[in-house]
Scaffold this active site. Structure first.
Site: not given
Length: 581
Positions: A237-241
C-alpha cells in the site's frame, strides 16, 4: 542480451531519465537493480503481462491495526493471528496490518524505524506467520518519516546521506496552490548544524516529508520494499503517494514525476519472482484517483474512495440516486487492474471524493446526520485560505444509526446492506475490523487522545470481544456472523470475480442494482439492494431475467420465477439472484 532484458533495461532507463534527468542513467539503473534485487535474489526473465489472474472472487481483505485486539498477556500480533485463524478463515483471505513499525505519532504513520517491527506488537516472525496463511498487505509510508527518528536526527546533525533526505523550502516560495489535507502550517522551521532550515510537512510537524528529488531516497525505499517482500508481504500500500514530489508554484500533488515513480515500482514488481500487487492510497476526486492506473503500468489496484460517502448518503437518505449516477459513469478497471472497494478504514469517511457528485446541501445533510449519531467532523485548509469538511469521523456501524429523518431500530439491517453493496461491486472488497465487529464510537479515546480519528480506532479487550461474539444476541455476533456468511457465499460465485462484467441497472431510486457476469459468461448475478426503510418490489422483467434459466436468490435460497410476480424487498434487504447455485 535477450529481448526481455533489453525491454526491461530500456523501460527502466526511460523512467529514470524522466525522474532524474541530471543524473547518469546507467549508473542509477544499476543501483536500482541492486536495491530491489540484492545478492541472493533474481528477477524474472520476462515481466508479467497485465491480466486478471492476480485475484479472484475468493479475495477479500481485513483491515486492522496490529493492536486492535489485546488480551494483556499475549503479543497483540499473536492475538490477531488467533482471531484470523479462528474467526475469519474462509471469510477473508487477505489482511492489511496498518503500520506495524516503531513510530512516534499518527498511530503508526510517523515511522521512526522502517526496518523493525514495533516490539509492543511482536516481531518479524509474527508478521511472517500471518503472511504464511493470508495475503499480507503492508504500508509503505513513503512520503514522510518521524521528526524524532534516526533519519531526521542525522539530518539535523548534517550527517550524510541523511543531510539530503528531507525536502526544504523557503517561506518566500509561492506555496499558495499546494494541496494538503491538514490545517497546520506547511513549513516547519528546525535548527540544524547548518543553521535554520524550513522543512516540508504535508501532514503534521512530526511527519517530515522526504525529498524524492534525491535518488538516494528512492533507492532507500526500494530496499525497504525488498525487505517487506522477503518477510512475506504480497500487497504494498503506497501511503500518501500523491504528495511525494513537490515543486513550488504547483499544486504539489499528482506531479508527472510522482506517476513515473509509481511506474518504476510497477516495473520492478512485474519482474519480481514473487507475486506483488501495488495499491495506491489517493483520497482525491475520481478522475485524479483513476489516473493512478496509468496505462496499465502504474498501480495494480486503487482505492474506490467515493464509495464510503456515497454509500453512507444512500443509506441515510433512502435513495440511491447519486450512488447510481456515479456508478453508471465509472469505467471498468483496465485489464490487469482492479478497484479496492470499502466503506470504512482507520481514517474517517472522506468527503473530498464526493465533490462534484453530491450537491453541497446533500453533503451538509450527511454531516448533520453523522453528528446526530455521535460522529465528528475534521477540516482541511483550502488553497488560498479558508477551511472545509475533509472527513467524517465515526465508525461506519455507528454512522448507520441515524437517517436524515432521525434514529430508528433498523441500524443493523441498514449497515449490512451497506456492506453487501461492497461485496457486490466490481473489484476486491475490503473491510475494516471495526465494521466486521460492529464497534461503537469510542468517544473516551477521542477525549483521552485529543484526536478525532481515535473515535474509530478502538482497541478491543479480546476476552470481552469473544464473549460478545459467542452471544447470539449481541451486535458483534449478529454482524460478524452475517458478514462471514455472505463473504463465504460470495467467494463461491465466479460472477463476483473482481474483473467480471458489471452493468448498473435503472430501477426505483430506493434500489441500487447491478448485473454481474462471470468471465466465462456462464453465471449471471443480479445484485439488488434496497437502501430505504420502505418495502419495495421489483418486477422480474425489469432486470431481464432470462426465461428457461432457473433463478435463485443466493442469500435466502428462494426461487425467483422469470415470469413470476413482483419480487419483494423488505427494508434494507439485499438479494443476489443467480442462474447458477
Amino acid at each position: 542480451m535477450t529481448h526481455a532484458t533489453t525491454a526491461f533495461d530500456a523501460r527502466l532507463a526511460g523512467l529514470l531519465q524522466q525522474i532524474y534527468p541530471d543524473h547518469i542513467t546507467a549508473q542509477l539503473a544499476a543501483r536500482v537493480v541492486s536495491a530491489f534485487w540484492p545478492e541472493g535474489t533474481h528477477r524474472r526473465k520476462r515481466g508479467r503481462r497485465p491480466g486478471n489472474r492476480l485475484w479472484s472472487e475468493r479475495d477479500a481483505v481485513l483491515i486492522t491495526y496490529g493492536n486492535s485486539l489485546q488480551d494483556g498477556s499475549h503479543k497483540p500480533l499473536d492475538v490477531l493471528y488467533d482471531f484470523l485463524l479462528n474467526r475469519m478463515r474462509g471469510a477473508v483471505n487477505g489482511v492489511h496490518i496498518l503500520p506495524f513499525f516503531p513510530y512516534t505519532s499518527d498511530d503508526g504513520f510517523a515511522v521512526s524505524d522502517y526496518l523493525a517491527v514495533n516490539p509492543q506488537l511482536g516481531d518479524w516472525q509474527d508478521i511472517s506467520r500471518i503472511a504464511s496463511h493470508f495475503h499480507l498487505m503492508s504500508d509503505l509510508v513513503l512520503n514522510h518519516v518521524s521528526s524524532q527518528g534516526h533519519w531526521f536526527n542525522e539530518y539535523r546533525q548534517g550527517n550524510a546521506p541523511y543531510d539530503r533526505y528531507f525536502y526544504e523550502a523557503s517561506p518566500d516560495d509561492d506555496l499558495s496552490q499546494a494541496v494538503r489535507p491538514r490545517t497546520t502550517p506547511l513549513l516547519q522551521a528546525v535548527e540544524t548544524r547548518r543553521g535554520t532550515r524550513h522543512v516540508w510537512c504535508t501532514f503534521s510537524h512530526d511527519q517530515v516529508d522526504l525529498d524524492f528529488t534525491n535518488p538516494d531516497v528512492l533507492l532507500e525505499m526500494l530496499g525497504i520494499i525488498r525487505l517487506h517482500i522477503s518477510k512475506g508481504v504480497r500487497i504494498l500500500r503506497l501511503d500518501a503517494v500523491a504528495f511525494i514530489w513537490k515543486q513550488a508554484g504547483t499544486r504539489c500533488i499528482h506531479l508527472p514525476q510522482t506517476h513515473a515513480i509509481v511506474q518504476l515500482m510497477r516495473l520492478l514488481c512485474d519482474y519480481a519472482t514473487e507475486t506483488v500487487v501495488l495499491l495506491t492510497e489517493t483520497n482525491v476526486p475520481r478522475s485524479e484517483n483513476l489516473s493512478y492506473f496509468g496505462n496499465r503500468n502504474e498501480a495494480h489496484a486503487i482505492y474506490n474512495f467515493p464509495l464510503p460517502p456515497l454509500i453512507l448518503h444512500a443509506m441515510q437518505s433512502g435513495t440511491a440516486r447519486y450512488l447510481h449516477r456515479w456508478q453508471s459513469a465509472m469505467p471498468p478497471a483496465q485489464l490487469g487492474c482492479a478497484y479496492l472497494n470499502f466503506t470504512a478504514s482507520h481514517d474517517g469517511i472522506g468527503m473530498r471524493p464526493a465533490e462534484g457528485v453530491l450537491p453541497p446541501e446533500e453533503r451538509a445533510r450527511m454531516i448533520d446526520a453523522a453528528r446526530q449519531a455521535g460522529g465528528l467532523v475534521s477540516m482541511r485548509a483550502k488553497p488560498g485560505g479558508g477551511e472545509e469538511p475533509y472527513e467524517l469521523n465515526s465508525s461506519y456501524f455507528e454512522a448507520m444509526r441515524c437517517t436524515f429523518p432521525g434514529e430508528d431500530a433498523l441500524q443493523i439491517p441498514r449497515f449490512l446492506c451497506s456492506q453487501t453493496i461492497v461485496m457486490s461491486l466490481e473489484g476486491i472488497p475490503a473491510f475494516y475490523i471495526h465494521s466486521l465487529l460492529a464497534t461503537p464510537n469510542d468517544h473516551e479515546a477521542v477525549e483521552r487522545r485529543g484526536m478525532n480519528r481515535a473515535i474509530n480506532r478502538h482497541q478491543w479487550h479480546y476476552p470481552d470481544l469473544l464473549e460478545r461474539l459467542d452471544d447470539p444476541h449481541s451486535d458483534q455476533s449478529r454482524v460478524l456472523g452475517e458478514m462471514s456468511r455472505l463473504l463465504k457465499l460470495r467467494g463461491r460465485q465466479p460472477a463476483f470475480h473482481p474483473n467480471a462484467t458489471q452493468f448498473t441497472l435503472a430501477l426505483d431510486e430506493r434500489m441500487f442494482g447491478i448485473w454481474r457476469q462471470s468471465l466465462d459468461r456462464d453465471q449471471s448475478i443480479f445484485a439488488l439492494h434496497n437502501v430505504s426503510k420502505d418495502t419495495v418490489t421489483v418486477s422480474p422483467t425489469a432486470i431481464n431475467l432470462i426465461e428457461g434459466d432457473d433463478w435463485t436468490d443466493l442469500i435466502t435460497g428462494e426461487r425467483i420465477a422469470p415470469a413470476g410476480p413482483e419480487i419483494p424487498f423488505a427494508p434494507y434487504q439485499c438479494r443476489w439472484i443467480s442462474n447458477r447455485v
